[in-house]
Design a protein around this motif. Sequence first.
Motif, PDB file in Angstrom:
ATOM      1  N   SER A   1      11.350   4.342  -3.588  1.00 40.74           N
ATOM      2  CA  SER A   1      12.286   4.858  -2.600  1.00 40.74           C
ATOM      3  C   SER A   1      12.701   3.697  -1.709  1.00 40.74           C
ATOM      4  CB  SER A   1      11.633   5.952  -1.759  1.00 40.74           C
ATOM      5  OG  SER A   1      11.144   6.970  -2.580  1.00 40.74           O
TER       6      SER A   1
ATOM      7  N   PRO B   1      -8.912  15.345  -7.111  1.00 41.39           N
ATOM      8  CA  PRO B   1      -7.867  14.378  -6.761  1.00 41.39           C
ATOM      9  C   PRO B   1      -7.812  13.177  -7.702  1.00 41.39           C
ATOM     10  CG  PRO B   1      -9.803  13.982  -5.438  1.00 41.39           C
ATOM     11  CD  PRO B   1     -10.147  15.140  -6.345  1.00 41.39           C
ATOM     12  N   ILE B   2      -6.773  12.414  -7.547  1.00 42.27           N
ATOM     13  CA  ILE B   2      -6.723  11.080  -8.147  1.00 42.27           C
ATOM     14  C   ILE B   2      -7.584  10.181  -7.273  1.00 42.27           C
ATOM     15  CG2 ILE B   2      -5.238   9.106  -8.625  1.00 42.27           C
ATOM     16  CD1 ILE B   2      -2.972  11.058  -9.181  1.00 42.27           C
ATOM     17  N   ARG B   3      -8.572   9.572  -7.893  1.00 42.87           N
ATOM     18  CA  ARG B   3      -9.503   8.751  -7.106  1.00 42.87           C
ATOM     19  C   ARG B   3      -9.285   7.274  -7.409  1.00 42.87           C
ATOM     20  NH1 ARG B   3     -13.474  11.736  -4.696  1.00 42.87           N
ATOM     21  NH2 ARG B   3     -13.744  13.848  -5.511  1.00 42.87           N
ATOM     22  N   ARG B   4      -9.505   6.480  -6.354  1.00 39.27           N
ATOM     23  CA  ARG B   4      -9.435   5.035  -6.523  1.00 39.27           C
ATOM     24  C   ARG B   4     -10.767   4.525  -7.054  1.00 39.27           C
ATOM     25  NH1 ARG B   4      -6.043   2.100  -1.697  1.00 39.27           N
ATOM     26  NH2 ARG B   4      -4.161   3.311  -1.935  1.00 39.27           N
TER      27      ARG B   4
ATOM     28  N   GLU C   1       0.837  -1.209   0.000  1.00 45.78           N
ATOM     29  CA  GLU C   1       0.000   0.000   0.000  1.00 45.78           C
ATOM     30  C   GLU C   1       0.872   1.259   0.000  1.00 45.78           C
ATOM     31  OE1 GLU C   1      -4.241  -0.357   1.630  1.00 45.78           O
ATOM     32  OE2 GLU C   1      -2.947  -0.923   3.279  1.00 45.78           O
ATOM     33  N   GLY C   2       1.984   1.178   0.693  1.00 44.53           N
ATOM     34  CA  GLY C   2       2.891   2.319   0.707  1.00 44.53           C
ATOM     35  C   GLY C   2       3.467   2.603  -0.666  1.00 44.53           C
TER      36      GLY C   2
ATOM     37  N   ASP D   1       0.810   4.277  -2.772  1.00 46.63           N
ATOM     38  CA  ASP D   1       0.684   5.706  -2.476  1.00 46.63           C
ATOM     39  C   ASP D   1       1.855   6.489  -3.051  1.00 46.63           C
ATOM     40  OD1 ASP D   1      -1.638   5.159  -1.223  1.00 46.63           O
ATOM     41  OD2 ASP D   1      -1.139   6.082   0.686  1.00 46.63           O
ATOM     42  N   GLU D   2       3.016   5.873  -3.060  1.00 50.37           N
ATOM     43  CA  GLU D   2       4.177   6.533  -3.643  1.00 50.37           C
ATOM     44  C   GLU D   2       3.975   6.742  -5.147  1.00 50.37           C
ATOM     45  OE1 GLU D   2       7.745   4.240  -3.273  1.00 50.37           O
ATOM     46  OE2 GLU D   2       8.994   6.020  -3.158  1.00 50.37           O
TER      47      GLU D   2
ATOM     48  N   PRO E   1      -6.794  18.675  -3.805  1.00 49.03           N
ATOM     49  CA  PRO E   1      -7.817  18.059  -2.967  1.00 49.03           C
ATOM     50  C   PRO E   1      -9.221  18.168  -3.551  1.00 49.03           C
ATOM     51  CG  PRO E   1      -6.270  19.247  -1.617  1.00 49.03           C
ATOM     52  CD  PRO E   1      -5.907  19.559  -3.036  1.00 49.03           C
TER      53      PRO E   1
ATOM     54  N   VAL F   1       1.041   6.868  -6.728  1.00 48.67           N
ATOM     55  CA  VAL F   1      -0.033   7.857  -6.917  1.00 48.67           C
ATOM     56  C   VAL F   1       0.518   9.274  -6.747  1.00 48.67           C
ATOM     57  CG1 VAL F   1      -2.160   8.752  -5.893  1.00 48.67           C
ATOM     58  CG2 VAL F   1      -1.924   6.313  -6.314  1.00 48.67           C
ATOM     59  N   THR F   2       1.398   9.436  -5.787  1.00 43.15           N
ATOM     60  CA  THR F   2       2.006  10.750  -5.585  1.00 43.15           C
ATOM     61  C   THR F   2       2.829  11.160  -6.801  1.00 43.15           C
ATOM     62  OG1 THR F   2       2.168  10.220  -3.243  1.00 43.15           O
ATOM     63  CG2 THR F   2       3.389  12.130  -3.992  1.00 43.15           C
TER      64      THR F   2
END
Lengths: 469, 180
Positions: free
Chosen positions: A101, A460-463, A74-75, A78-79, A457, A81-82
Amino acid sequence: MPKEVVVEHIRDLTSRRHQGLGFLFTRRGFLLLPVLVVTGGLVLLGAEGLLRSQLELVAAERLLAKHQALALAEGRLDEIVTAIAADPVTASQWTSCPPPSAATLGTTTCTMGPLSGTFVDGPGGVIKQEVQITVSGLVPDAVNPQGRQTVEVVVAVPVGTIFDKGAYGNFVTLNEGTRVDSYDSSTPLAPPGSSATIQSGATSSNGIALFRSQVFGDAFVAPGSSIVCYFEPCVITGVQGIASPPTIPPVRMLTGTPSGPALTSCPGGALTFDVSSFPYSNIKLSEPCDITFNGDGTLFFQTTNRVLPLLNYFTLPAGSRLTVNGRVQVVADKLYFGDDFNGPTVVLGADASFTAYTRYQSRVRGDINNPASGSLGRPRDFTVYAGLSGAPLGEAIPASRTGGTYYGTFFEGSRLLLPTGQTFGSLIARSNSFISNSWSQIHQDLSLKNEGAVVSPTNPIRRRSWRIL
Amino acid sequence: MAHLVISSASARMLSRRRAGFVLSEFLVSAALLLMATLALLTEGSAHLTLTEHARNVSLATNDAVRTLEQLRQQNSGTGCSAPSAAPPVGFATWDAWLGDTTGTGGGGKSIQPDPLTQELVLVRPAGANPLQVTVSVCWRHRNRTLGGCGWDGAQLTDLGGITPVPSPVMLFTRITCQYD
């Protein structure tokens, strides 16, 4: 064996019944044997206990490793998506994951790619590109993973907006007295500007026709077309240029099943509904009614009967008031707000939005999302997508002939777009004509240009989906 | 029958020899039993320790997951403009939130016998967006502290400055604002 010993043994055996268990302590080897058996049993018991403890510990550690792997996956998601949010316009080119990273506790592997085509939905006409991302978290490493979890998500990345012009149609006709200018809803007190854009997409002549009308900004026609002023004076303050027609992606209409009877009366003149439990399949009111929608959700008024197409409407008579406190979407065959001249008042609360998808024509007259009437929304928050069936039926009309005000965005998918009154926002007709009524005004909201291209916000990018494989 | 008769001297000798063997057997057997019992007791203690540790690892894992889920929930929805690892409103620390059994709290910590003093959940953020977050759980087990936390004689303490806090139960992830 000596005979004496045999005799002794026979005697001993025949006399056991008189000794009870005592013979165990009177014969060589009889004590050691049960002790060895008991000792063996104890050893087995201990080994079993130890094994069970080890198994419990292994199970606990595997549970931990599994959650660690899921957290890692999940991390990494999110990376990614960022990273996409930092450069959303190139989302369609994301065919491999950005490098990760450094992570502690494990490693990740990843694949990603855009799903076919872009689409439009939701308030503000945002064009979205879906990207599928699959990430595996591996603990402690990929070589010998004790814990492994794979997560797949589909995210919708905003890559632009269809409402980046003041007016667009295959043919654009601005009738007498029409004025097109610009403003910015994020700084509403600023004076009207001259940065509006109108554009036509037809490749034949007379893509833009002016009749004593003014454009405070730029006007573009497709190659092979022209701008014609039929009745002087005509004003275009900016560039008169050639531009290829924009690609307008399909509007993704939500699907669902309407349920319940029709709402045809308004006892007491006011009704309040929780959108998540709306009990009607359409609204056909003939008398003014104050309706309040609370909460987020989608109302389905669209008929599912294609053999006998009894159309489902959302009808609000003139003099009504619709208050929206939440993010509300409506799917209907037709949307009729008001009559030929007047309409209802529509007010949005804080962080509220109203998005309508209609298969056929829509008419939204009245005082719509007007800050002067207490609405807290901006043009991006009130959107109508009309004519999505593609059928040549009806027309789309925002604002009113008698000075109505429309703070919103309006898209017509198949037929005429006929704005009247004052429009603050953007009006787009996909493939047919855009014909302004005389003396109408279009104030392009320049902030809409940024709505689709900048991930924020509010955009946003939505799931779209999320699952563990 | 004459050949079956045994002299009384021989019988006495045989009886003495038999009695000697029984005593040695008894001693050997007793030693064996004692050793086996001691081994079993020792192993039982280890078994108990291992089982308790396994149970504590599972409970600590669940507590870490609950904390991480709350953290993700806090960073989702339209109200999120930048990811944050701040504890929920009304709580000074994530440990306080998790230990709270009221409606706004996390429902209570899990490791027995006294989770309020003998379990400590620490959240260490780093970076900005995405936010790197490590959730570590320390606990006391048989008068030993597991994880990089302090023990002041009454309760576990955050030693501070250590990022991430080493622990047998750690979850690492990255968080950005999430919108569904």
